[in-house]
Design an enzyme around this catalytic site. Sequence first.
Site, short mmCIF file in Angstrom:
data_model
loop_
_atom_site.label_atom_id
_atom_site.label_comp_id
_atom_site.label_asym_id
_atom_site.label_seq_id
_atom_site.Cartn_x
_atom_site.Cartn_y
_atom_site.Cartn_z
N TYR A 109 0.60 27.58 11.85
CA TYR A 109 -0.79 27.59 12.28
C TYR A 109 -1.50 26.32 11.83
CZ TYR A 109 -1.74 29.15 7.46
OH TYR A 109 -1.79 29.26 6.10
N ILE A 150 -5.77 31.10 4.17
CA ILE A 150 -5.38 29.80 4.69
C ILE A 150 -4.74 28.94 3.60
CG2 ILE A 150 -6.21 27.71 5.81
CD1 ILE A 150 -6.35 30.33 7.50
N GLU A 151 -3.51 28.57 3.83
CA GLU A 151 -2.78 27.74 2.88
C GLU A 151 -2.28 26.45 3.50
OE1 GLU A 151 0.20 30.19 0.95
OE2 GLU A 151 -1.09 31.95 1.10
N LEU A 152 -2.46 26.30 4.82
CA LEU A 152 -1.93 25.15 5.55
C LEU A 152 -2.92 24.73 6.64
CD1 LEU A 152 1.51 26.85 6.16
CD2 LEU A 152 1.18 25.00 4.53
#
Length: 294
Positions: A109, A150-152
């Site tokens: 994503y 959200i990590e990316l």
Amino acid sequence: MNIKVSLLFILPIFLLLLTSKVKAGDIVVYWGQDVGEGKLIDTCNSGLYNIVNIAFLSSFGNFQTPKLNLAGHCEPSSGGCQQLTKSIRHCQSIGIKIMLSIGGGTPTYTLSSVDDARQVADYLWNNFLGGQSSFRPLGDAVLDGIDFDIELGQPHYIALARRLSEHGQQGKKLYLTAAPQCPFPDKLLNGALQTGLFDYVWVQFYNNPECEFMSNSENFKRRWNQWTSIPAKKLYIGLPAAKTAAGNGYIPKQVLMSQVLPFLKGSSKYGGVMLWNRKFDVQCGYSSAIRGAV
């Protein structure tokens, strides 16, 4: 005389109970990433949780078709997850908020632009929230909101949050929540969090030794105090529900209740505890042990 004595005895107890009620927090859990965690309806009927995050919508953005991944619970593309509608509605009927968590740890994503972010928001609204679509992955149930795990990806989450908030003005309250990492500020979500649009933020105080309680309690406290500065309504401590649920950051139940929660409750923004995830909580009984102290 007896009446006076009784009142003197009862008043402190009443004040203590009142304070406890005001400071009582929620328990939040992630569900959807392991079939061993059981059914969603059983998760809600356990009486342990106030909010359940369905995880994850793991593919979205860059103008791709978003994809829901529930790790073996059901197959979204064939309509197999529409069966969850009844469970979702039941959970909501007993006062449990059901969120859709977007993101996670897989590199599938991103948000390539503001227009891309707005398009994703429209998709979420029409397919999981109060909008309409010819094919809704979870059926006709209207979820309570969107959780940003959200990590990316690129930092266009401000536009995503604002567009969702615009949609939310049309009727039923739409909750926005987030699960940033504990280093402050979060490199991807800080801008979005500073908009003041987020209701609840559960900070992941794990997999980051620099701000974990068991690694350095003073650093943990400093980080928590920094996080209380964001314009969110409630702030939660995010923890693994078992030692094996994360690489590090686990806090033993008794330590959490005796040392950590008393500190956290000193903040007017204290909201409760978020746990990763339902499977590990079932195995270790973390939420049932801490429930009375949260």
